[in-house]
Design an enzyme around this catalytic site. Sequence first.
Site, PDB file in Angstrom:
ATOM      1  N   HIS A  52       0.832  -1.040   0.040  1.00  0.00           N
ATOM      2  CA  HIS A  52      -0.028   0.035  -0.116  1.00  0.00           C
ATOM      3  C   HIS A  52       0.910   1.350  -0.054  1.00  0.00           C
ATOM      4  CE1 HIS A  52       0.875   0.727   4.373  1.00  0.00           C
ATOM      5  NE2 HIS A  52       0.605  -0.876   4.622  1.00  0.00           N
TER       6      HIS A  52
HETATM    7  P1  TYD Z   1      -1.724  -2.725   7.277  1.00  0.00           P
HETATM    8  O1  TYD Z   1      -1.252  -1.179   7.471  1.00  0.00           O
HETATM    9  O2  TYD Z   1      -2.359  -2.989   6.053  1.00  0.00           O
HETATM   10  O3  TYD Z   1      -0.379  -3.411   7.564  1.00  0.00           O
HETATM   11  P2  TYD Z   1       0.681  -3.775   6.693  1.00  0.00           P
HETATM   12  O4  TYD Z   1       1.204  -2.771   6.010  1.00  0.00           O
HETATM   13  O5  TYD Z   1       1.755  -4.142   7.800  1.00  0.00           O
HETATM   14  O6  TYD Z   1       0.623  -5.045   5.852  1.00  0.00           O
HETATM   15  O7  TYD Z   1      -2.811  -2.830   8.461  1.00  0.00           O
HETATM   16  C1  TYD Z   1      -3.192  -4.256   8.741  1.00  0.00           C
HETATM   17  C2  TYD Z   1      -4.518  -4.201   9.623  1.00  0.00           C
HETATM   18  O8  TYD Z   1      -4.211  -3.233  10.835  1.00  0.00           O
HETATM   19  C3  TYD Z   1      -5.651  -3.333   8.702  1.00  0.00           C
HETATM   20  O9  TYD Z   1      -6.778  -4.120   9.042  1.00  0.00           O
HETATM   21  C4  TYD Z   1      -5.739  -1.912   9.670  1.00  0.00           C
HETATM   22  C5  TYD Z   1      -4.841  -2.167  10.828  1.00  0.00           C
HETATM   23  N1  TYD Z   1      -4.313  -1.390  11.646  1.00  0.00           N
HETATM   24  C6  TYD Z   1      -4.974  -0.575  12.532  1.00  0.00           C
HETATM   25  O10 TYD Z   1      -6.102  -0.815  13.000  1.00  0.00           O
HETATM   26  N2  TYD Z   1      -4.121   0.367  13.125  1.00  0.00           N
HETATM   27  C7  TYD Z   1      -2.876   0.830  12.613  1.00  0.00           C
HETATM   28  O11 TYD Z   1      -2.051   1.670  13.288  1.00  0.00           O
HETATM   29  C8  TYD Z   1      -2.254  -0.059  11.652  1.00  0.00           C
HETATM   30  C9  TYD Z   1      -0.991   0.362  11.258  1.00  0.00           C
HETATM   31  C10 TYD Z   1      -3.164  -0.948  10.922  1.00  0.00           C
END
Ligand code: TYD
Length: 137
Positions: A52
Amino acid sequence: MKLDKCQIYDLPRINDPLGNLTFVEANRHVPFDIRRVYYLYDVPGGAKRGGHAHKALHQLIIAMSGSFDIHLDDGHAKKTIHLNHSYNGLYVCPMIWREIDNFSSGAVCMVLASDYYDEADYYRDYDLFTDDVKKVP
Ligand code: TYD
């Protein structure tokens, strides 16, 4: 180029035979206010995280333990950075697509972020991201 702003920051280190210490101060060692800290841990072998970009969020990514690779893409160019020192942080500015993989066993990836979690700040579709990159020079 946005990608040029994404550099490894050498964080302060207090070396001590009893254990080293590193600290990070907002707007001194990172170019933003720190509003949120989150971390990835217990990452299974072969997992890929990220996938992302953020519209406005600034981040500093630190390998608190172990190592991993971060693939960065600003829509024009790409680069990969291997993080394996807890005194280094990779600054990632807004509008950078990132993927994180090659996690070592026991790796902990800590992220200092400039704002609270907001799903509306994410691009989760690569084509939408590159479309918007083309609109903004
Ligand atoms: P995501 O940012 O997609 O994780 P990564 O980039 O590490 O793969 O987030 C994964 C899940 O966690 C998504 O459902 C959103 C949630 N999340 C939160 O609720 N709060 C946060 O601060 C972060 C970073 C993620």
